[in-house]
Write a protein that holds these residues in place. Structure first.
Motif, PDB file in Angstrom:
ATOM      1  N   GLU A 107       0.877  -1.170   0.000  1.00 58.17           N
ATOM      2  CA  GLU A 107       0.000   0.000   0.000  1.00 58.17           C
ATOM      3  C   GLU A 107       0.917   1.224   0.000  1.00 58.17           C
ATOM      4  N   PRO A 108       1.297   1.708  -1.200  1.00 57.13           N
ATOM      5  CA  PRO A 108       2.314   2.754  -1.306  1.00 57.13           C
ATOM      6  C   PRO A 108       1.965   4.015  -0.515  1.00 57.13           C
ATOM      7  N   VAL A 109       3.007   4.615   0.048  1.00 62.25           N
ATOM      8  CA  VAL A 109       2.874   5.841   0.829  1.00 62.25           C
ATOM      9  C   VAL A 109       3.893   6.850   0.311  1.00 62.25           C
ATOM     10  N   VAL A 110       3.443   8.093   0.074  1.00 60.22           N
ATOM     11  CA  VAL A 110       4.347   9.177  -0.303  1.00 60.22           C
ATOM     12  C   VAL A 110       4.587  10.048   0.924  1.00 60.22           C
ATOM     13  N   LYS A 111       5.854  10.213   1.273  1.00 60.53           N
ATOM     14  CA  LYS A 111       6.212  10.986   2.453  1.00 60.53           C
ATOM     15  C   LYS A 111       7.599  11.580   2.258  1.00 60.53           C
ATOM     16  N   ASP A 112       7.726  12.875   2.541  1.00 64.77           N
ATOM     17  CA  ASP A 112       9.019  13.568   2.481  1.00 64.77           C
ATOM     18  C   ASP A 112       9.713  13.390   1.127  1.00 64.77           C
ATOM     19  N   GLY A 113       8.932  13.476   0.066  1.00 62.70           N
ATOM     20  CA  GLY A 113       9.522  13.396  -1.271  1.00 62.70           C
ATOM     21  C   GLY A 113       9.920  12.005  -1.704  1.00 62.70           C
ATOM     22  N   ARG A 114       9.380  10.987  -1.034  1.00 61.18           N
ATOM     23  CA  ARG A 114       9.703   9.608  -1.362  1.00 61.18           C
ATOM     24  C   ARG A 114       8.428   8.791  -1.469  1.00 61.18           C
ATOM     25  N   MET A 115       8.457   7.782  -2.315  1.00 69.04           N
ATOM     26  CA  MET A 115       7.361   6.824  -2.366  1.00 69.04           C
ATOM     27  C   MET A 115       7.867   5.505  -1.791  1.00 69.04           C
ATOM     28  N   TYR A 116       7.195   5.043  -0.737  1.00 66.21           N
ATOM     29  CA  TYR A 116       7.547   3.787  -0.090  1.00 66.21           C
ATOM     30  C   TYR A 116       6.624   2.677  -0.596  1.00 66.21           C
ATOM     31  N   GLY A 117       7.206   1.518  -0.873  1.00 72.12           N
ATOM     32  CA  GLY A 117       6.424   0.378  -1.310  1.00 72.12           C
ATOM     33  C   GLY A 117       7.315  -0.632  -1.995  1.00 72.12           C
ATOM     34  N   ARG A 118       6.974  -1.905  -1.876  1.00 72.35           N
ATOM     35  CA  ARG A 118       7.780  -2.927  -2.532  1.00 72.35           C
ATOM     36  C   ARG A 118       7.699  -2.760  -4.045  1.00 72.35           C
ATOM     37  N   GLY A 119       8.870  -2.645  -4.670  1.00 70.17           N
ATOM     38  CA  GLY A 119       8.950  -2.450  -6.113  1.00 70.17           C
ATOM     39  C   GLY A 119       9.075  -0.992  -6.522  1.00 70.17           C
ATOM     40  N   ALA A 120       9.025  -0.061  -5.563  1.00 68.14           N
ATOM     41  CA  ALA A 120       9.096   1.362  -5.910  1.00 68.14           C
ATOM     42  C   ALA A 120      10.372   1.678  -6.683  1.00 68.14           C
ATOM     43  N   ALA A 121      11.485   1.039  -6.274  1.00 70.44           N
ATOM     44  CA  ALA A 121      12.753   1.241  -6.980  1.00 70.44           C
ATOM     45  C   ALA A 121      13.154   0.008  -7.772  1.00 70.44           C
ATOM     46  N   ASP A 122      12.865  -1.169  -7.225  1.00 71.70           N
ATOM     47  CA  ASP A 122      13.301  -2.433  -7.817  1.00 71.70           C
ATOM     48  C   ASP A 122      12.090  -3.298  -8.164  1.00 71.70           C
ATOM     49  N   ASP A 123      11.496  -3.223  -9.360  1.00 64.81           N
ATOM     50  CA  ASP A 123      12.021  -2.431 -10.456  1.00 64.81           C
ATOM     51  C   ASP A 123      10.871  -1.693 -11.140  1.00 64.81           C
ATOM     52  N   LYS A 124       9.692  -1.714 -10.498  1.00 65.48           N
ATOM     53  CA  LYS A 124       8.526  -1.137 -11.161  1.00 65.48           C
ATOM     54  C   LYS A 124       8.684   0.357 -11.415  1.00 65.48           C
ATOM     55  N   GLY A 125       9.214   1.079 -10.430  1.00 61.94           N
ATOM     56  CA  GLY A 125       9.389   2.516 -10.633  1.00 61.94           C
ATOM     57  C   GLY A 125      10.287   2.820 -11.811  1.00 61.94           C
ATOM     58  N   GLN A 126      11.368   2.032 -11.963  1.00 57.87           N
ATOM     59  CA  GLN A 126      12.341   2.296 -13.027  1.00 57.87           C
ATOM     60  C   GLN A 126      11.871   1.764 -14.377  1.00 57.87           C
ATOM     61  N   VAL A 127      10.948   0.824 -14.367  1.00 53.28           N
ATOM     62  CA  VAL A 127      10.298   0.432 -15.623  1.00 53.28           C
ATOM     63  C   VAL A 127       9.289   1.494 -16.027  1.00 53.28           C
ATOM     64  N   PHE A 128       8.515   1.938 -15.047  1.00 52.64           N
ATOM     65  CA  PHE A 128       7.380   2.793 -15.368  1.00 52.64           C
ATOM     66  C   PHE A 128       7.788   4.185 -15.825  1.00 52.64           C
ATOM     67  N   PHE A 129       8.978   4.672 -15.419  1.00 53.70           N
ATOM     68  CA  PHE A 129       9.337   6.020 -15.866  1.00 53.70           C
ATOM     69  C   PHE A 129       9.508   6.105 -17.375  1.00 53.70           C
ATOM     70  N   HIS A 130       9.654   4.958 -18.034  1.00 49.70           N
ATOM     71  CA  HIS A 130       9.753   4.980 -19.496  1.00 49.70           C
ATOM     72  C   HIS A 130       8.425   5.379 -20.145  1.00 49.70           C
ATOM     73  N   THR A 131       7.305   5.110 -19.488  1.00 46.13           N
ATOM     74  CA  THR A 131       6.015   5.458 -20.094  1.00 46.13           C
ATOM     75  C   THR A 131       5.841   6.968 -20.180  1.00 46.13           C
ATOM     76  N   LEU A 132       6.130   7.675 -19.093  1.00 47.51           N
ATOM     77  CA  LEU A 132       6.017   9.135 -19.119  1.00 47.51           C
ATOM     78  C   LEU A 132       7.137   9.748 -19.946  1.00 47.51           C
ATOM     79  N   GLY A 133       8.313   9.101 -19.934  1.00 44.67           N
ATOM     80  CA  GLY A 133       9.433   9.623 -20.708  1.00 44.67           C
ATOM     81  C   GLY A 133       9.161   9.644 -22.202  1.00 44.67           C
ATOM     82  N   VAL A 134       8.587   8.579 -22.733  1.00 44.48           N
ATOM     83  CA  VAL A 134       8.336   8.556 -24.173  1.00 44.48           C
ATOM     84  C   VAL A 134       7.231   9.542 -24.540  1.00 44.48           C
ATOM     85  N   ARG A 135       6.248   9.731 -23.658  1.00 48.97           N
ATOM     86  CA  ARG A 135       5.200  10.715 -23.950  1.00 48.97           C
ATOM     87  C   ARG A 135       5.744  12.136 -23.910  1.00 48.97           C
ATOM     88  N   ALA A 136       6.682  12.403 -22.984  1.00 50.27           N
ATOM     89  CA  ALA A 136       7.316  13.726 -22.940  1.00 50.27           C
ATOM     90  C   ALA A 136       8.171  13.942 -24.182  1.00 50.27           C
TER      91      ALA A 136
END
Length: 467
Positions: A110-139
């Motif tokens: 159950e992800p939580v955003v606090k102090d400029g961070r998102m906490y949750g399993r997979g936030a960095a390894d590796d869903k967050g780093q996969v998902f930034f490609h979706t917004l990146g290609v649209r930008a």
């Protein structure tokens, strides 16, 4: 430099930041733990979720690829331009097990955003780093006015990386034609620190084995027979002692054959990094550095091959004494490999070395796990320089270079597809991969988005220049 206006990219990302984070949180709520059969349905659900989101992003081709284990996701978006280079992005959508009882401050799914961070399993390894490609290609599209990326863009997102990628190489071999690319981008890695952005240029390979020495047909009395028959535990200890010389070098004949030595430039770049050995030792819970003489700590863990004892045992292990000669003893070894080495060749060398050291009266067995090849991209490779330029535009500062001491399935992509593997990750050591309270720094996450928005134009421009 690509034709993507930097200010337009940042404006687009800022405008879409909120929905992007909502989507990422939605994905993180799916407990796609590949190591636990009870979560097989969740791993499938994660793959379905990603395929649908990639289709929504604009990828005209999205597909679930089934394996004997967990499903992978494939997506493709042709550039439409003649001679545009093809880029394959690798990542994974499965995650490590997690539970509040492990020490999490909140529900790991159950992800939580606090102090400029998102906490949750997979936030960095590796869903967050996969998902930034979706917004990146649209930008990238919004800032350039394009209707398709500047490169032929493909994604392969596997579902078993956290379980050792047991079926990934077969998947790549079976779909090699569809996955064919000029460059592979791996977004399952990190940077040196929040203040020192870096690009990883390679990973070590891996060979692992278990060696068992058999002596007497059963445990026997050490008073009646000790000193008169070979002791398998003693002989295993002698084998381990012989593994390294006084300078910390592996003694197996031929082990260093073909090893790619560090250049003066690479050593100088490593030395530029703000490495604090005392802090590193504290992280390693160790009291002193050790290893191959003539090399720094960073060189040892990034660019030199190693042999490590992962476990050793034999005979009585309970409380008190038991005066026996044990019937058997074993040792588990792992070898980290660097460019110029091949796990199959190392396995052959280890097998021959062990056989030559088995004394009379000892029978031995040796078995190897599946090996992983090392991968390394030269510093002057045009695609690597494209990644560094794109990242430099996003971070606004000089990008330095590192390597990764661990091993991963990226080498299979390089080996099968014959394409250089480049690493683009924004995670930092404090993100806590595999640990309780895993998180991702949101400012860095959006720097990853910005980097990918620039990267496709940079790689297309490098391709045109090379042509």
């Amino acid at each position: 430099m690509s034709d993507t206006p930097d200010s337009a990219v940042r404006t687009y990302i800022k405008q879409h930041r909120g929905p992007f984070l909502e989507d990422l949180a939605d994905w993180l709520r799916i407990p796609s733990v590949s190591a636990q059969p009870d979560h097989d349905v969740d791993v499938r659900r994660s793959a379905d979720w990603l395929a649908a989101k990639l289709k929504e992003t604009g990828f005209p081709v999205t597909e679930i690829i089934d394996t004997p284990g967990a499903p992978a996701v494939f997506a493709e978006w042709p550039s439409g331009e003649e001679n545009a280079p093809t880029v394959l992005v690798y990542g994974h959508h499965d995650v490590q097990p997690a539970a509040v009882a492990d020490g999490w401050h909140t529900d790991p799914f159950e992800p939580v955003v606090k102090d400029g961070r998102m906490y949750g399993r997979g936030a960095a390894d590796d869903k967050g780093q996969v998902f930034f490609h979706t917004l990146g290609v649209r930008a990238h599209l919004a800032a350039t006015g394009r209707t398709a990326p500047a490169v032929n863009l493909k994604l392969i997102i596997e579902g078993e990386e956290e379980s050792g990628s047991p079926h990934f190489r077969t998947l790549v071999e079976e779909h090699a034609e569809r996955l064919a690319a000029d460059t592979v981008i791996v977004s399952d890695t990190g940077m040196w620190s929040e203040t020192t952005p870096t690009v990883c240029t390679g990973m070590r390979g891996l060979a692992e084995c278990e060696i068992t020495f058999h002596g007497p047909g059963q445990d026997i009395h050490s008073g009646s027979f000790g000193g008169a028959v070979p002791n398998p535990a003693t002989e295993i200890a002698r084998l381990v002692t012989a593994l390294h010389d006084a300078d910390g070098r592996v003694t197996i004949p031929g082990f260093y054959d073909g090893v790619a030595e560090l250049t003066a430039e690479e050593r100088a770049l490593f030395s530029e990094l703000p490495f604090d050995e005392a802090e590193w030792l504290d992280t390693a819970k160790s009291r002193a550095a050790a290893g191959e003489r003539g090399h720094t700590t960073l060189e040892r863990i990034w660019a030199r091959p190693t042999a490590e004892v992962n476990g050793i045992g034999g005979g009585y292990q309970g409380p008190g004494g038991k005066t026996i000669i044990p019937t058997s003893a074993l040792v588990k070894l792992s070898f980290r490999l660097v460019a110029g080495q091949h796990p199959v060749r190392v396995e052959q060398l280890v097998t021959e070395w062990v056989a030559a050291r088995v004394p009379a009266g000892i029978r031995h067995e040796i078995s190897f796990s599946a090996g992983t090849r090392p991968c390394l991209t030269p510093l002057d490779h045009p695609a690597l320089q494209s990644v560094a330029r794109a990242m430099g535009r996003a971070f606004g500062e000089k990008i330095r270079f590192t390597r990764e001491g661990g091993s991963g399935p990226a080498a299979d992509l390089q080996d099968v597809l014959g394409a250089p593997v480049l690493f683009l990750g924004i995670s930092v050591p404090s993100d806590g991969w595999h640990a309780p309270n895993e998180k991702v720094e949101l400012d860095l996450l959006f720097k990853g988005v910005e980097t990918t928005a620039h990267l496709w134009g940079e790689l297309a421009a490098a391709g045109r220049q090379a042509a």
